[in-house]
Design a protein around this motif. Structure first.
Motif, short mmCIF file in Angstrom:
data_model
loop_
_atom_site.label_atom_id
_atom_site.label_comp_id
_atom_site.label_asym_id
_atom_site.label_seq_id
_atom_site.Cartn_x
_atom_site.Cartn_y
_atom_site.Cartn_z
N PRO A 1 28.76 -57.20 11.36
CA PRO A 1 27.85 -56.53 12.35
C PRO A 1 26.95 -55.38 11.76
O PRO A 1 27.52 -54.36 11.04
CB PRO A 1 28.80 -55.95 13.51
CG PRO A 1 30.03 -56.81 13.26
CD PRO A 1 30.03 -57.06 11.90
N VAL A 2 25.71 -55.48 11.89
CA VAL A 2 24.77 -54.79 11.58
C VAL A 2 23.93 -53.85 12.59
O VAL A 2 23.88 -54.67 13.78
CB VAL A 2 23.71 -54.91 10.43
CG1 VAL A 2 24.57 -55.43 9.19
CG2 VAL A 2 22.94 -56.14 11.03
N LEU A 3 23.61 -52.70 12.56
CA LEU A 3 22.68 -51.98 13.43
C LEU A 3 21.30 -51.42 12.99
O LEU A 3 21.39 -50.87 11.96
CB LEU A 3 23.33 -50.71 13.92
CG LEU A 3 22.84 -50.04 15.24
CD1 LEU A 3 22.78 -50.74 16.54
CD2 LEU A 3 23.58 -48.85 15.57
N ILE A 4 20.19 -52.24 12.98
CA ILE A 4 18.91 -52.28 12.37
C ILE A 4 18.13 -51.17 12.79
O ILE A 4 17.96 -51.43 14.16
CB ILE A 4 18.36 -53.66 12.15
CG1 ILE A 4 19.34 -54.39 11.31
CG2 ILE A 4 17.08 -53.35 11.64
CD1 ILE A 4 18.83 -55.80 11.19
N TYR A 5 17.32 -50.42 12.28
CA TYR A 5 16.23 -49.50 12.82
C TYR A 5 15.24 -49.54 11.88
O TYR A 5 15.18 -49.32 10.82
CB TYR A 5 17.05 -48.05 12.94
CG TYR A 5 15.93 -47.19 13.41
CD1 TYR A 5 15.98 -47.11 14.86
CD2 TYR A 5 15.17 -46.47 12.98
CE1 TYR A 5 14.87 -46.26 15.64
CE2 TYR A 5 14.18 -45.32 13.45
CZ TYR A 5 14.09 -45.36 14.69
OH TYR A 5 13.18 -44.61 15.24
N VAL B 1 18.20 -42.38 13.65
CA VAL B 1 19.09 -42.56 12.54
C VAL B 1 20.37 -41.99 12.63
O VAL B 1 21.57 -42.64 12.35
CB VAL B 1 18.34 -42.82 11.23
CG1 VAL B 1 19.24 -43.12 10.10
CG2 VAL B 1 17.03 -43.61 11.36
N SER B 2 20.18 -40.64 12.84
CA SER B 2 21.59 -40.08 13.03
C SER B 2 22.30 -40.46 13.90
O SER B 2 23.61 -40.47 14.05
CB SER B 2 21.25 -38.42 13.13
OG SER B 2 22.46 -37.58 13.35
N PHE C 1 18.44 -49.20 7.68
CA PHE C 1 17.31 -48.64 7.95
C PHE C 1 16.31 -49.46 7.09
O PHE C 1 16.36 -49.66 5.87
CB PHE C 1 17.23 -47.00 7.40
CG PHE C 1 15.82 -46.48 7.41
CD1 PHE C 1 15.49 -45.95 8.54
CD2 PHE C 1 15.20 -46.36 6.25
CE1 PHE C 1 14.28 -45.36 8.60
CE2 PHE C 1 14.00 -45.87 6.30
CZ PHE C 1 13.57 -45.23 7.44
N ILE C 2 15.15 -49.94 7.90
CA ILE C 2 14.11 -50.60 7.31
C ILE C 2 12.81 -49.74 7.45
O ILE C 2 12.27 -49.59 8.59
CB ILE C 2 14.00 -52.01 7.88
CG1 ILE C 2 15.03 -52.96 7.79
CG2 ILE C 2 12.85 -52.71 7.10
CD1 ILE C 2 15.08 -54.32 8.39
N THR D 1 10.97 -48.03 18.69
CA THR D 1 12.32 -47.07 18.41
C THR D 1 13.66 -47.68 18.66
O THR D 1 14.61 -46.88 18.83
CB THR D 1 11.88 -45.63 18.98
OG1 THR D 1 11.64 -45.69 20.47
CG2 THR D 1 10.86 -44.98 18.41
N SER D 2 13.51 -49.04 19.02
CA SER D 2 14.76 -49.60 19.39
C SER D 2 15.60 -49.74 18.10
O SER D 2 15.15 -49.77 16.95
CB SER D 2 14.61 -50.79 20.00
OG SER D 2 13.94 -50.56 21.30
#
Length: 211
Positions: free
Chosen positions: A74-78, A92-93, A113-114, A175-176
């Motif tokens: 599972p990844v959380l992409i921003y 991101v924090s 982070f992209i 910003t999601s």
């Protein structure tokens, strides 16, 4: 004539009741088909399948990678940029804190982070930023075309202010944060006002439902 009206009214009521029943049944069946129905707090126009997909970017180690190599758990992409003066560091924090909360509970995710500012965010810059945020955070950059393609896949928005002669230009961007599971793809997004604790709880629900 009044009898005819009464019969017509009864028929209309029966049709409405039947339609409502069918709608409720369809909704219940649809919910049962969705293993994450009890976890979802957001809805996406067109459905979750309209967000996410293939991408090819450059990792913070300088290697070209695809989504298959990045999304192994599972990844959380921003999507953001390292020169962002306020919003990106906070978001991101927050994602890093949620990652730590989950890790303490025995559930692992990878924060990603992209950058949407590849002109300034080279490999070294992205690596420095992500290393400061979380030791397991993956930073991704790439060419203008590669970044634009990834942004389109996740339906994000960004727009650079006139950068000519200004090394400190700003970039407007969405910003999601996006939760993506290896076997399921995109499943949920989180807005800026979501706390780390709430984010961790909701992510845990998706992880449990997927297992």
């Amino acid at each position: 004539m009044s009898r005819l009206y009464a019969i017509s009214a009864l028929a209309l009521i029966a049709a409405l009741i039947g339609g409502i029943g069918a709608y409720i049944l369809w909704g219940n069946l649809n919910g049962r088909d969705d293993p994450f129905a009890q976890c979802r707090a957001t809805r996406v126009a067109g459905g979750a399948g309209d967000i996410g997909g293939p991408f090819e970017l450059v990792s913070e180690t300088g290697e070209t990678v695809t989504e298959a190599e990045v999304i192994t758990e599972p990844v959380l992409i921003y999507f953001g940029y390292t020169f962002c003066p306020d919003i990106c560091p906070l978001d991101v924090s927050r994602n890093a804190i949620a990652t730590e909360i989950l890790e303490e509970r025995g559930q692992m995710i990878t924060p990603v982070f992209i950058t949407v500012d590849p002109a300034r965010d080279d490999v070294a810059r992205v690596a420095e930023f992500t290393d400061n945020m979380h030791p397991r955070m993956i930073g991704l950059t790439g060419s203008e075309d590669q970044v634009a393609a990834a942004s389109r896949a996740y339906r994000t928005y960004y727009n650079r202010h006139d950068a000519e002669g200004d090394e400190f230009y700003l970039v407007d961007h969405s910003t999601s944060s996006y939760l993506v599971l290896p076997e399921h793809g995109f499943v949920e997004f989180f807005r800026r006002d979501t706390s780390p604790e709430e984010m961790a709880d909701r992510i845990a629900c998706f992880i449990d439902a997927a297992s």
